[in-house]
Write a protein that holds these residues in place. Structure first.
Motif, PDB file in Angstrom:
ATOM      1  N   MET A  34      20.935 -20.378   3.855  1.00  0.00           N
ATOM      2  CA  MET A  34      20.449 -21.495   4.676  1.00  0.00           C
ATOM      3  C   MET A  34      21.282 -22.714   4.329  1.00  0.00           C
ATOM      4  SD  MET A  34      16.332 -21.024   4.944  1.00  0.00           S
ATOM      5  CE  MET A  34      16.062 -22.591   5.739  1.00  0.00           C
ATOM      6  N   LEU A  35      21.051 -23.815   5.050  1.00  0.00           N
ATOM      7  CA  LEU A  35      21.883 -25.006   4.893  1.00  0.00           C
ATOM      8  C   LEU A  35      21.990 -25.467   3.451  1.00  0.00           C
ATOM      9  CD1 LEU A  35      21.325 -27.613   7.692  1.00  0.00           C
ATOM     10  CD2 LEU A  35      23.461 -26.965   6.591  1.00  0.00           C
ATOM     11  N   GLY A  36      20.849 -25.478   2.773  1.00  0.00           N
ATOM     12  CA  GLY A  36      20.829 -25.954   1.392  1.00  0.00           C
ATOM     13  C   GLY A  36      21.802 -25.165   0.539  1.00  0.00           C
ATOM     14  N   ASN A  37      21.826 -23.822   0.744  1.00  0.00           N
ATOM     15  CA  ASN A  37      22.713 -22.973  -0.035  1.00  0.00           C
ATOM     16  C   ASN A  37      24.172 -23.226   0.323  1.00  0.00           C
ATOM     17  OD1 ASN A  37      20.190 -21.153   1.070  1.00  0.00           O
ATOM     18  ND2 ASN A  37      20.427 -21.194  -1.148  1.00  0.00           N
ATOM     19  N   LEU A  38      24.421 -23.435   1.626  1.00  0.00           N
ATOM     20  CA  LEU A  38      25.787 -23.684   2.089  1.00  0.00           C
ATOM     21  C   LEU A  38      26.343 -24.965   1.488  1.00  0.00           C
ATOM     22  CD1 LEU A  38      28.048 -22.743   4.025  1.00  0.00           C
ATOM     23  CD2 LEU A  38      27.004 -24.170   5.792  1.00  0.00           C
ATOM     24  N   ILE A  39      25.487 -26.006   1.477  1.00  0.00           N
ATOM     25  CA  ILE A  39      25.911 -27.292   0.916  1.00  0.00           C
ATOM     26  C   ILE A  39      26.164 -27.141  -0.580  1.00  0.00           C
ATOM     27  CG2 ILE A  39      25.158 -29.652   0.436  1.00  0.00           C
ATOM     28  CD1 ILE A  39      23.607 -29.503   3.131  1.00  0.00           C
ATOM     29  N   ALA A  40      25.248 -26.469  -1.270  1.00  0.00           N
ATOM     30  CA  ALA A  40      25.392 -26.285  -2.716  1.00  0.00           C
ATOM     31  C   ALA A  40      26.692 -25.539  -3.025  1.00  0.00           C
ATOM     32  CB  ALA A  40      24.185 -25.512  -3.255  1.00  0.00           C
ATOM     33  N   LEU A  41      27.000 -24.570  -2.152  1.00  0.00           N
ATOM     34  CA  LEU A  41      28.210 -23.766  -2.336  1.00  0.00           C
ATOM     35  C   LEU A  41      29.462 -24.651  -2.337  1.00  0.00           C
ATOM     36  CD1 LEU A  41      28.501 -20.703  -2.609  1.00  0.00           C
ATOM     37  CD2 LEU A  41      29.094 -20.626  -0.180  1.00  0.00           C
ATOM     38  N   GLN A  42      29.504 -25.653  -1.447  1.00  0.00           N
ATOM     39  CA  GLN A  42      30.687 -26.509  -1.336  1.00  0.00           C
ATOM     40  C   GLN A  42      30.873 -27.354  -2.595  1.00  0.00           C
ATOM     41  OE1 GLN A  42      32.432 -25.590   1.090  1.00  0.00           O
ATOM     42  NE2 GLN A  42      30.668 -24.475   1.940  1.00  0.00           N
ATOM     43  N   PHE A  43      29.748 -27.748  -3.213  1.00  0.00           N
ATOM     44  CA  PHE A  43      29.861 -28.571  -4.421  1.00  0.00           C
ATOM     45  C   PHE A  43      30.112 -27.702  -5.644  1.00  0.00           C
ATOM     46  CE2 PHE A  43      27.804 -31.497  -1.568  1.00  0.00           C
ATOM     47  CZ  PHE A  43      28.398 -32.704  -1.882  1.00  0.00           C
ATOM     48  N   GLY A  44      29.851 -26.384  -5.548  1.00  0.00           N
ATOM     49  CA  GLY A  44      30.051 -25.480  -6.678  1.00  0.00           C
ATOM     50  C   GLY A  44      31.346 -24.703  -6.509  1.00  0.00           C
ATOM     51  N   GLN A  45      31.203 -23.415  -6.202  1.00  0.00           N
ATOM     52  CA  GLN A  45      32.377 -22.555  -6.097  1.00  0.00           C
ATOM     53  C   GLN A  45      33.405 -23.075  -5.102  1.00  0.00           C
ATOM     54  OE1 GLN A  45      29.035 -20.324  -5.730  1.00  0.00           O
ATOM     55  NE2 GLN A  45      30.064 -18.359  -6.075  1.00  0.00           N
ATOM     56  N   GLY A  46      32.919 -23.633  -3.970  1.00  0.00           N
ATOM     57  CA  GLY A  46      33.837 -24.051  -2.915  1.00  0.00           C
ATOM     58  C   GLY A  46      34.748 -25.196  -3.318  1.00  0.00           C
ATOM     59  N   ARG A  47      34.312 -26.002  -4.268  1.00  0.00           N
ATOM     60  CA  ARG A  47      35.070 -27.172  -4.742  1.00  0.00           C
ATOM     61  C   ARG A  47      35.568 -28.017  -3.579  1.00  0.00           C
ATOM     62  NH1 ARG A  47      38.503 -24.484  -9.581  1.00  0.00           N
ATOM     63  NH2 ARG A  47      36.730 -24.053 -10.922  1.00  0.00           N
ATOM     64  N   ASN A  48      34.698 -28.189  -2.571  1.00  0.00           N
ATOM     65  CA  ASN A  48      35.076 -29.028  -1.445  1.00  0.00           C
ATOM     66  C   ASN A  48      33.952 -30.028  -1.205  1.00  0.00           C
ATOM     67  OD1 ASN A  48      35.966 -30.169   0.911  1.00  0.00           O
ATOM     68  ND2 ASN A  48      36.643 -28.212   1.818  1.00  0.00           N
ATOM     69  N   TRP A  49      33.976 -31.093  -2.041  1.00  0.00           N
ATOM     70  CA  TRP A  49      32.900 -32.083  -1.943  1.00  0.00           C
ATOM     71  C   TRP A  49      32.846 -32.767  -0.585  1.00  0.00           C
ATOM     72  CZ3 TRP A  49      31.423 -35.041  -6.998  1.00  0.00           C
ATOM     73  CH2 TRP A  49      31.202 -34.112  -8.020  1.00  0.00           C
ATOM     74  N   PRO A  50      33.972 -33.126   0.004  1.00  0.00           N
ATOM     75  CA  PRO A  50      33.903 -33.781   1.326  1.00  0.00           C
ATOM     76  C   PRO A  50      33.228 -32.875   2.358  1.00  0.00           C
ATOM     77  CG  PRO A  50      36.050 -34.135   0.383  1.00  0.00           C
ATOM     78  CD  PRO A  50      35.360 -33.153  -0.520  1.00  0.00           C
ATOM     79  N   LEU A  51      33.521 -31.569   2.345  1.00  0.00           N
ATOM     80  CA  LEU A  51      32.877 -30.672   3.306  1.00  0.00           C
ATOM     81  C   LEU A  51      31.361 -30.611   3.046  1.00  0.00           C
ATOM     82  CD1 LEU A  51      32.972 -28.695   5.610  1.00  0.00           C
ATOM     83  CD2 LEU A  51      33.610 -26.890   4.007  1.00  0.00           C
ATOM     84  N   GLY A  52      31.001 -30.503   1.761  1.00  0.00           N
ATOM     85  CA  GLY A  52      29.572 -30.496   1.400  1.00  0.00           C
ATOM     86  C   GLY A  52      28.894 -31.776   1.868  1.00  0.00           C
ATOM     87  N   SER A  53      29.583 -32.930   1.680  1.00  0.00           N
ATOM     88  CA  SER A  53      29.007 -34.211   2.107  1.00  0.00           C
ATOM     89  C   SER A  53      28.855 -34.251   3.613  1.00  0.00           C
ATOM     90  CB  SER A  53      29.911 -35.366   1.659  1.00  0.00           C
ATOM     91  OG  SER A  53      30.065 -35.327   0.264  1.00  0.00           O
ATOM     92  N   ALA A  54      29.874 -33.751   4.341  1.00  0.00           N
ATOM     93  CA  ALA A  54      29.801 -33.759   5.804  1.00  0.00           C
ATOM     94  C   ALA A  54      28.640 -32.886   6.276  1.00  0.00           C
ATOM     95  CB  ALA A  54      31.121 -33.267   6.394  1.00  0.00           C
ATOM     96  N   LEU A  55      28.479 -31.709   5.647  1.00  0.00           N
ATOM     97  CA  LEU A  55      27.354 -30.827   6.013  1.00  0.00           C
ATOM     98  C   LEU A  55      26.018 -31.518   5.740  1.00  0.00           C
ATOM     99  CD1 LEU A  55      28.686 -27.428   4.630  1.00  0.00           C
ATOM    100  CD2 LEU A  55      28.153 -27.913   7.019  1.00  0.00           C
ATOM    101  N   ALA A  56      25.918 -32.222   4.590  1.00  0.00           N
ATOM    102  CA  ALA A  56      24.674 -32.915   4.232  1.00  0.00           C
ATOM    103  C   ALA A  56      24.376 -34.012   5.247  1.00  0.00           C
ATOM    104  CB  ALA A  56      24.777 -33.488   2.830  1.00  0.00           C
ATOM    105  N   MET A  57      25.448 -34.754   5.642  1.00  0.00           N
ATOM    106  CA  MET A  57      25.238 -35.811   6.633  1.00  0.00           C
ATOM    107  C   MET A  57      24.773 -35.221   7.958  1.00  0.00           C
ATOM    108  SD  MET A  57      25.605 -38.612   5.164  1.00  0.00           S
ATOM    109  CE  MET A  57      25.444 -39.702   6.567  1.00  0.00           C
ATOM    110  N   LEU A  58      25.387 -34.090   8.327  1.00  0.00           N
ATOM    111  CA  LEU A  58      25.018 -33.466   9.592  1.00  0.00           C
ATOM    112  C   LEU A  58      23.552 -33.033   9.567  1.00  0.00           C
ATOM    113  CD1 LEU A  58      26.028 -32.592  12.341  1.00  0.00           C
ATOM    114  CD2 LEU A  58      26.568 -30.364  11.377  1.00  0.00           C
ATOM    115  N   MET A  59      23.136 -32.499   8.416  1.00  0.00           N
ATOM    116  CA  MET A  59      21.741 -32.092   8.285  1.00  0.00           C
ATOM    117  C   MET A  59      20.813 -33.297   8.479  1.00  0.00           C
ATOM    118  SD  MET A  59      19.899 -30.151   5.130  1.00  0.00           S
ATOM    119  CE  MET A  59      18.714 -31.244   4.434  1.00  0.00           C
ATOM    120  N   LEU A  60      21.201 -34.422   7.853  1.00  0.00           N
ATOM    121  CA  LEU A  60      20.401 -35.647   8.007  1.00  0.00           C
ATOM    122  C   LEU A  60      20.303 -36.031   9.481  1.00  0.00           C
ATOM    123  CD1 LEU A  60      19.117 -38.049   6.336  1.00  0.00           C
ATOM    124  CD2 LEU A  60      21.241 -39.242   6.832  1.00  0.00           C
TER     125      LEU A  60
END
Lengths: 369, 296
Positions: free
Chosen positions: B247-273
């Motif tokens: 789910m979204l929460g897991n996808l966002i967490a993935l970007q900040f963890g293994q994905g090492r793509n903080w900007p993508l994680g931030s963009a996903l979080a903003m989109l969720m908001l």
């Protein structure tokens, strides 16, 4: 058939040996005890009593919100015990009005007709007629929160009248209004009842309201009907100590019985004279025994001591505007209150004065106890 | 500065908390979504719309000019919204009779029933979620009992399905629906229901025309309280949904963890908001206004 003030008319509501018990065993509370009552079609009938006397419970039993524990209840000749409120040709005006806050005034009034499955055109026509009847045409699209208490009262009335019930039940509908508005609505209610011809069953603890509006009154206390009669009978011929005390102001006198003839007793008054008094039906008062008799404060007049029924000494006087209450002590020591109409230039009566009193003929009433 | 200056000072603690705790992190996330990813996580301060681009689109590995929709991300987005809507509906359907039961108890016993509703909050969410896993896994409690009783021959695959996620989320969020519904029912004047019956309403009609409209504020509050945390749920889909059912929460967490793509994680979080805010506005517009337009 019900007998109302001497005339026989069709009974709208017949209640026989009805009882209502809340709770069980030790905690059981008998809210209604052996109620027998016939209410006539088109009658303005009032249940009067203090809070907790069972009058609201009786109204709720008639409405169908409570089921009787024992006894029978018929509306328009059909037994309705066991039926829910939505199956009875009866509507209620609630003490809190209970207007639906999410609906407009017009929607509130039309709700009952809508539930009955009436066609839209008929609902609209009836709602318009009801709005006219309670003079609320201008506020049809307002919410209940946007109108005053008196206006809410009118809407509650219109909503209950709209389905043309056989009986309208009113649970202390005027108690939340201020005095002036209450007087106005009393007249309004009476007008609506006359215009619609619907039987009204009205619950109140306000004796004045009951006396001015009702065709008949049932005075209730502790789950029982103590006396049933016209306002005149209830006021002038109370047969029960509670009724006499609850309604208006009255004098209780303990007097010996000199003799009995039919439904009349002759009572010995302090001072040697005697006076006739009405006996309640079924009460046998033995000559020589003592009974309690009541007489209203306005049913005695000041008279010269010679030839007076009673003599008394004035203890104090209280001015009430239209009249003055004289607190008297009879020659045998019993207290007596006399109401004296105030007139311009009338000399005040000083405490200590000795007065003669004449009792109005037929004013003395013997109580049952 | 007159007396008003001092009054403002009294508001200062609340303002500081609002700015630092609420708006501050949000601003940081918004800014990060327009930066470039750092090599070991974090960000490098270099403006880029690449993160936002990658939320919606993907470039072909061999031909960077070939752009297609990022269906994987969009599917997860849709899954999250759909599962959250279902969770909200399940909670509403289960929560209404529960709240009604509590609201119609005697005033003395109501605190006891409310206390029972809040008991699950006393235990850690992770523990409770593992308890559900234990119940529904292939050789767990439910399958053991069903196999033993002979009702089934093969264990039911419940764990790692959408059913498991819905079960877990409905269980976790149900109290958040019950409590506001109870509050709305508690405020309701019971003579309104009597008036409904008195005016010839059947049980169904009274429920539909009187009770439901009157407890609507409770449904609105409960839906918001359930839907918002549900759409960002992390633990429940992780433990009960397994690896495939992100789910979204897991996808966002993935970007900040293994994905090492903080900007993508931030963009996903903003989109969720943004999705949540838009969903709320639509919801309040439709539900909040409808009763004013409904005619008898």
């Amino acid at each position: 058939m019900a007998v109302v003030n001497g005339a026989r008319v069709a009974a709208e509501i017949e209640i026989a040996a009805l009882g209502k018990v809340f709770g069980q065993g030790e905690a059981a509370f008998h809210a209604l005890k052996n109620i027998n009552l016939k209410i006539a079609t088109g009658e303005f009938f009032t249940l009067l009593g203090p809070s907790g006397c069972g009058k609201t419970t009786l109204l709720r039993v008639i409405a169908g919100f409570e089921q009787p524990s024992t006894g029978a209840l018929a509306i328009n000749g059909r037994q309705v015990a066991g039926q829910g409120p939505n199956k009875r040709p009866v509507n209620t005006v609630f003490q809190s009005y209970a207007l639906f806050p999410h609906m407009t005034v017009a929607q509130n009034i039309g709700f009952g007709l809508k539930m009955l499955g009436k066609p839209r055109s008929e609902i609209d026509a009836t709602v318009a007629e009801m709005l006219r009847l309670v003079r609320m045409e201008a506020l049809a699209e307002r919410r209940p929160s946007e109108i005053s208490g008196g206006q809410q009262q009118r809407v509650a009335l219109a909503r209950a009248l709209a389905p043309r019930p056989r009986v309208l039940l009113l649970d202390e509908p005027l108690s939340a209004l201020d005095l002036k508005l209450r007087k106005e609505m009393q007249g309004e209610l009476k007008r609506l009842q006359t215009e619609t011809g619907i039987t009204f069953v009205f619950v109140t603890h306000d004796q004045e309201e009951a006396l001015t509006m009702s065709d008949r009154i049932a005075v209730m206390s502790a789950g029982r009907i103590l006396q049933l009669g016209s306002p005149d009978e209830i006021y002038n011929a109370p047969v029960d100590r509670f009724v006499a005390d609850f309604i208006g102001e009255t004098n209780f006198l303990t007097l010996p019985v000199a003799g009995v003839s039919g439904d009349q007793a002759h009572l010995d008054l302090p001072g040697g004279t005697s006076a006739p008094a009405r006996l309640p039906a079924g009460l046998a008062a033995a000559p020589g025994s003592s009974v309690t008799a009541v007489i209203r404060p306005e049913q005695a007049e000041i008279a010269p001591a010679e030839g007076a029924d009673l003599t008394a000494e004035v203890e104090s006087a209280t001015f009430f505007g239209t009249d003055t209450h004289l607190h008297l002590r009879l020659s045998d020591g019993q207290p007596f209150i006399l109401r004296r109409q105030n007139r311009p230039g009338q000399p005040p009566i000083a405490p200590g004065t000795r007065l003669g009193l004449v009792l109005a003929p037929g004013a003395l009433q013997v109580l049952r106890d | 500065m007159g007396g008003n200056g001092w009054k403002w000072l009294l508001c200062a603690p609340a303002l500081v908390v609002l700015v630092l705790a609420a708006s501050g992190p949000l601003v940081i996330v918004a800014i990060y979504s327009f930066l470039s990813p750092g090599n070991m996580g974090g960000v490098t301060w270099e403006f880029s719309t690449e993160a936002w681009f990658r939320v919606f689109f993907r470039r072909d590995i061999f031909e960077p000019d070939l752009v297609t929709w990022n269906t994987a991300n969009l599917a997860i987005f849709w899954r999250s919204v759909w599962l959250s809507i279902q969770t909200t509906v399940i909670c509403a359907v289960l929560g209404f009779p529960t709240a009604w039961f509590i609201a119609t108890r005697s005033p003395r016993s109501r605190p006891f029933w409310l206390f029972l509703i809040t008991i699950p909050f006393w235990t850690n969410l992770l523990i409770r979620t593992f308890a559900i896993q234990e119940m529904i896994r292939n050789n767990g409690t439910i399958n053991t009992v069903l196999l033993w009783s002979g009702l089934i021959e093969q264990p039911l695959q419940m764990l790692f399905t959408d059913f498991a996620i819905l079960l877990g989320m409905a269980y976790v969020f149900l109290p958040l629906m019950v409590l506001p519904l109870y509050a709305a029912m508690d405020k309701m004047n019971l003579s309104l229901i009597e008036a409904g019956y008195d005016l010839y309403g059947s049980r169904g009609a009274v429920l539909w025309h009187i009770i439901l409209p009157l407890v609507k504020p409770g449904f609105i509050a409960g839906s918001i309280l359930v839907f918002i945390p549900a759409i960002g749920a992390y633990v429940t889909p992780r433990v009960l949904g397994g690896g495939q059912s992100l789910m979204l929460g897991n996808l966002i967490a993935l970007q900040f963890g293994q994905g090492r793509n903080w900007p993508l994680g931030s963009a996903l979080a903003m989109l969720m908001l943004i999705v949540v805010v838009v969903a709320l506005v639509i919801y309040l517009r439709t539900v909040g206004r409808s009763d004013g337009e409904r005619r008898v």
